[in-house]
Design a protein around this motif. Structure first.
Motif, short mmCIF file in Angstrom:
data_model
loop_
_atom_site.label_atom_id
_atom_site.label_comp_id
_atom_site.label_asym_id
_atom_site.label_seq_id
_atom_site.Cartn_x
_atom_site.Cartn_y
_atom_site.Cartn_z
N VAL A 168 30.30 39.33 46.44
CA VAL A 168 30.57 40.13 45.39
C VAL A 168 31.85 40.94 45.82
N GLY A 169 31.73 41.55 47.10
CA GLY A 169 32.41 42.36 47.66
C GLY A 169 33.80 41.79 47.94
N TYR A 170 33.79 40.41 48.50
CA TYR A 170 34.77 39.72 48.81
C TYR A 170 35.57 39.31 47.26
N THR A 171 34.84 39.08 46.34
CA THR A 171 35.58 38.52 45.21
C THR A 171 36.51 39.84 44.75
N LEU A 172 35.79 40.86 44.56
CA LEU A 172 36.63 42.07 43.95
C LEU A 172 37.75 42.43 44.83
N VAL A 173 37.50 42.49 46.12
CA VAL A 173 38.69 42.81 47.18
C VAL A 173 39.70 41.74 47.02
N VAL A 174 39.48 40.56 46.85
CA VAL A 174 40.70 39.23 46.61
C VAL A 174 41.21 39.36 45.39
N LYS A 175 40.18 40.01 44.37
CA LYS A 175 40.96 40.08 42.89
C LYS A 175 42.24 41.04 43.08
N LYS A 176 42.01 41.94 43.59
CA LYS A 176 43.03 43.08 43.78
C LYS A 176 44.31 42.52 44.60
N LEU A 177 44.05 41.90 45.79
CA LEU A 177 44.92 41.30 46.76
C LEU A 177 45.85 40.24 46.09
N THR A 178 45.29 39.25 45.31
CA THR A 178 46.01 38.34 44.59
C THR A 178 47.09 38.64 44.08
N THR A 241 43.09 34.33 36.69
CA THR A 241 41.95 34.83 35.54
C THR A 241 41.19 35.92 36.16
N HIS A 242 40.00 36.50 35.44
CA HIS A 242 39.44 37.73 35.57
C HIS A 242 38.41 37.19 36.35
N ALA A 243 37.89 38.17 37.39
CA ALA A 243 36.70 37.98 38.35
C ALA A 243 35.41 37.55 37.49
N SER A 244 35.25 38.41 36.43
CA SER A 244 33.90 37.97 35.69
C SER A 244 33.94 36.53 35.28
N HIS A 245 35.17 35.91 34.85
CA HIS A 245 35.17 34.41 34.45
C HIS A 245 34.81 33.81 35.49
N VAL A 246 35.70 33.87 36.55
CA VAL A 246 35.45 33.23 37.71
C VAL A 246 34.24 32.73 38.16
N GLY A 247 33.29 34.20 38.13
CA GLY A 247 32.02 34.42 38.68
C GLY A 247 30.80 33.29 38.10
#
Length: 306
Positions: A168-178, A241-247
């Protein structure tokens, strides 16, 4: 970034989930043969060699801004460092199928994290899809048998849950970095720093007397396809796309795990498990469905999250 997911992102996610589903089997075979930390180190080393061969493709894929080192460090800490410590140890105590099923919790955790940290709204369709998919995974777990490869499933599944929290932490951080870094660059940084992190842990473990070509083949698969291929595809989808969609697509990992276990390990799925597989796919489809005539959800422009 778009509010809806195009076919390229969907295909990237589908392939990534298939690779990660098969990686549970490869990792299970490898950690049963040699120490988990040595497996992960060799996986990172093979992946790093591959990335060095592709250096011209990813070294220009970044736009560094002051302070980004903190986010990059957090990304590397979540994955591969903490995530693979928990997951590799988990597979010493539980089966590949059960570990894959635990990943069904990740979409709900990602959605909650995205709501808290990224201000992403969650539609009723998404929640309904998550619940349907989760019910399918629970159904699959009820229909599965505990094998001799799961000496302590409670401990193993708990460790896999910790790995999901790191994801979860990884997904949210990568979402910012992309917004500023290419998916290939982020995946390369993960892999290269993973070699440095896991080297001392691998050296502290007793060296195996011998390693079979079969085990090395599985580790090579993990290093090239799971590390380079799956993470690259996943990060690419996150950039579109958005993190919640990817999840939501993570619900497919336990499905692919069971399917590959059937193909590679001759594990037979019963009627209930096949129906549960269909339920999981249905849940993912529902969670990705947009309401007709309604404004698209999650209209967050690039760079809006600071």
């Amino acid at each position: 970034m778009t509010s809806s997911m195009d076919w390229r992102a969907r295909l990237a996610l589908l392939l990534a989930m298939a690779i990660w589903g098969s990686s549970f089997i490869a990792l299970k075979v490898a950690v049963d043969a040699i120490h988990p930390m040595q497996v992960i180190f060799l996986r990172m080393l093979i992946g790093s060699i591959t990335f060095l061969l592709l250096l011209p493709l990813w070294r220009r894929g970044f736009n560094y801004q002051a302070g980004d080192w903190k986010w990059l460090a957090a990304m590397v800490l979540f994955e591969p460092c903490l995530y693979f410590i928990f997951e590799s140890l988990a597979l010493k105590y539980t089966s590949a199928g059960q570990a894959g099923m635990v990943t069904s919790i990740l979409p709900l955790l990602v959605a909650i994290g995205a709501w808290l940290m990224l201000k992403e709204r969650i539609s009723n369709h998404q929640w309904l899809g998550f619940l349907i998919a989760f019910a399918g995974v629970v159904w699959m777990s009820w229909g599965s048998d505990i094998s001799s490869h799961a000496p302590n499933p409670l401990l193993g599944n708990s460790l896999e849950l910790m790995a999901m929290i790191c994801a979860v932490g990884y997904t949210l951080v990568v979402k910012k970095l992309t917004d500023r870094y290419s998916p290939l660059f982020l995946t390369a940084i993960q892999t290269l720093f993973g070699v440095i992190f896991f080297l001392p842990l691998a050296l502290l473990a007793p060296l195996p007397e011998q390693v079979s070509w079969e085990v090395m083949g599985y580790i090579t698969y993990l290093g090239i396809f799971s590390t380079l291929g799956a993470y690259g595809l996943y990060n690419y989808a996150l950039s579109r796309t958005h993190a919640s969609h990817v999840g939501a697509y993570v619900n497919l990992i336990p499905v692919f795990t069971l399917l590959f276990a059937f193909i590679l390990l001759n594990e037979v799925l019963n009627t209930q498990q096949w129906l549960a597989v269909l339920l999981v796919f249905t849940g993912v489809a529902v969670s990705q469905r947009s309401r007709r005539g309604r404004k698209a959800l999650d209209q967050i422009p690039p760079g809006a999250v600071s």
